[in-house]
Design an enzyme around this catalytic site. Structure first.
Site, short mmCIF file in Angstrom:
data_model
loop_
_atom_site.label_atom_id
_atom_site.label_comp_id
_atom_site.label_asym_id
_atom_site.label_seq_id
_atom_site.Cartn_x
_atom_site.Cartn_y
_atom_site.Cartn_z
N CYS A 77 -1.77 9.12 2.49
CA CYS A 77 -1.58 8.75 1.09
C CYS A 77 -2.79 9.07 0.24
O CYS A 77 -2.68 9.32 -0.96
CB CYS A 77 -1.22 7.28 0.98
N GLU A 122 0.88 -1.17 0.00
CA GLU A 122 0.00 0.00 0.00
C GLU A 122 0.91 1.21 0.00
O GLU A 122 1.56 1.51 1.01
CB GLU A 122 -0.92 -0.03 1.22
#
Length: 513
Positions: free
Chosen positions: A316, A245
């Protein structure tokens, strides 16, 4: 018993251990050193892997109902020590207490909700002669490498699915934020058998040791795309399973038909008096909307959106590029700047603070360099907040709006991971879609419009792992999350995330010899 947040140990085989060498991170608000933590050696990792290997056979055979019960007990223990974890998170990460509270409460919700999910079992063939079943079985010893921006939620978001699927896990927190994760390990040692959950603090060398270790069968990594490539390379040598991720440069497209006041609030209304708003579906699985100001709580909380400067933009999947239609651009920009200027920059332990520091010196230097390069290029920057002079040595970056920079500029092409937001004009739908997609990153994106048909048309062309209409950053424990392109491989959370902690197994069951 109160949780001691002054002394920190590795957790190996349910024992608190230390090391001859220690290190400490820095409180990003004050610049003062945090307490010492262990620096794990290769021997410490070997010891943890041996303990995990010993624990795996019994844990993988433990009934699912028992594993779920133990995880529910763990959630209750986290709830008991919530206040201590919140304070410790602000100390090590820098985010304001209100935002630290959200993270810890999300971690508790994830711990309770992920175990309610069921892995799929498919009967492919069922005849008098034979039955063929496809199911999922645990991988074994797993490594969880956790970043510094959400060190509690993202540690729990790996520990819980690993355990509920029958794996054992070794957690490596970031060297910048090891403190909460070590306490998560201490609390886990009160619940789970030895070797099931272990936490090792270490330097930058610990991650490569884990990816290279032959006794670890899977790595789940959250962090930068650059480091993710190294993790994948290390895992490839041992044919480890891997979930990545990684970073994002997330685009939001605002159409000209929106209510500007509402959308400014929806994309950025994260001021004082923050509340958590949870929506529960009929099956009891929670959907979380994060950081809802009390002034905006209505009978229809789904209308409340989120995101751009949460955690000083160190997430993010926050909005990193904000494309606003040229017909409303000036009005939107001015209202946005006005709104953000009302949010206080400062010490996160103070109740009215919204912007804390960026987490570490490395990130501070990157953000400072990006701001300097943006200004040196002659681009228009608008100060949307000021850093008080009395903050001393903290890693504070002033919230900044960059006014319609060129698409090729660094501030558009790079992920700032700091409160620096480019606003860009658009007029042609095909053009803005192409611009939004013209990135190596493809983590998330959003479209804002009253015309849902138009919004869906745009959404269907966007390259991203998560895409929202009239919101951004909705997340939930039962919904998979992951990126495309350089933003990652595989997913976390949801049933699909659980599958990532498993190997597929096909059973051929014949009725006769």
């Amino acid at each position: 018993m109160a949780l001691d947040t002054t002394k920190f140990y590795n957790i190996i085989n349910n024992e608190r251990t230390t090391t001859p060498e220690t290190r400490h991170s820095t409180n990003p608000t004050t610049g003062h050193p945090n307490p010492p933590v262990p620096v794990s050696s290769q021997t410490d990792l070997d010891t943890a892997v041996l303990a995990a290997q010993s624990a795996f056979p019994a844990w993988s055979r433990t009934p699912l109902s028992t594993r779920r019960t133990l995880l529910a007990t763990y959630a209750t223990l986290l709830e008991t020590h919530k206040s201590a974890l919140i304070a410790l998170l602000t100390q090590e990460q820098g985010k304001p207490l209100s935002q630290a509270q959200i993270e810890v409460e999300m971690a508790i919700t994830w711990t309770r909700q992920i175990p309610t999910l069921d892995l799929p079992v498919q009967t492919i063939e069922d005849t008098p002669d034979r039955q063929i079943i496809q199911r999922y079985v645990p991988i074994g010893v797993c490594g969880a490498i956790v970043p510094w921006n959400f060190p509690v939620l993202l540690a729990v978001g790996k520990i819980v699915p690993a355990l509920v699927t029958g794996n054992v896990v070794i957690v490596k927190p970031s060297p910048y934020t090891p403190y909460c994760a070590l306490k998560l390990g201490e609390l886990a040692a009160q619940i789970f058998p030895p070797g099931v959950v272990q936490v090792l603090s270490g330097g930058e060398e610990l991650g490569p040791w884990m990816t290279a270790h032959p006794g670890i069968q899977k790595i789940s990594f959250t962090g930068s795309s650059a480091t993710g490539r190294k993790v994948m390379e290390g895992c490839a040598r041992g044919l480890k399973r891997v979930t990545l991720e990684l970073g994002g440069n997330d685009a939001a497209i605002v159409c000209e038909d929106v209510d500007v006041d509402a959308v400014v609030q929806k994309t950025l209304d994260l001021g004082c008096g923050l509340w958590v708003c949870e929506l529960w579906s009929a099956d009891g699985v929670g959907r979380m909307h994060i950081l809802v100001p009390w002034q905006l709580l209505t009978d229809d909380p789904q209308q409340i959106g989120i995101i751009a400067f949460l955690c000083s933009s160190q997430i993010c999947m926050t909005i990193k590029r904000l494309y606003v239609h040229e017909k409303i651009y000036d009005q939107f920009r001015d209202k946005l700047v006005q709104f953000v200027r009302a949010l206080k920059v400062g010490d996160g332990t103070l109740p009215d603070t919204f912007f804390g520091p960026v987490q570490n010196r490395m990130q501070f230097d990157k953000a400072t360099d990006l701001l300097a390069a943006t200004q040196a290029a002659g681009l228009q920057t608008i100060a949307a907040g000021e850093v008080p002079a009395d903050l001393g040595k903290g890693y504070f970056i002033p919230p900044t709006i960059v006014d319609n920079p060129p698409e090729a500029s660094r501030v558009v092409q790079e992920e700032p991971f700091a409160p620096i937001l480019p606003l860009l004009k658009w007029s042609d739908e095909a053009d803005v879609v192409a611009r939004a997609n013209a990135s190596d990153y493809a983590l998330s994106a959003s479209v804002w419009s009253r015309d849902l048909g138009r919004a869906r048309r745009i959404v269907d062309q966007l390259q991203a792992g998560s895409v929202w209409v009239n919101s951004h950053f909705d997340v939930a424990p039962h919904v998979p999350f992951g990126g495309h392109k350089a933003s990652g491989m595989g997913t976390e959370w949801g049933v699909h995330g659980l599958v990532g902690w498993c190997n597929s197994q096909t059973l051929w069951l014949k009725s006769q010899l």
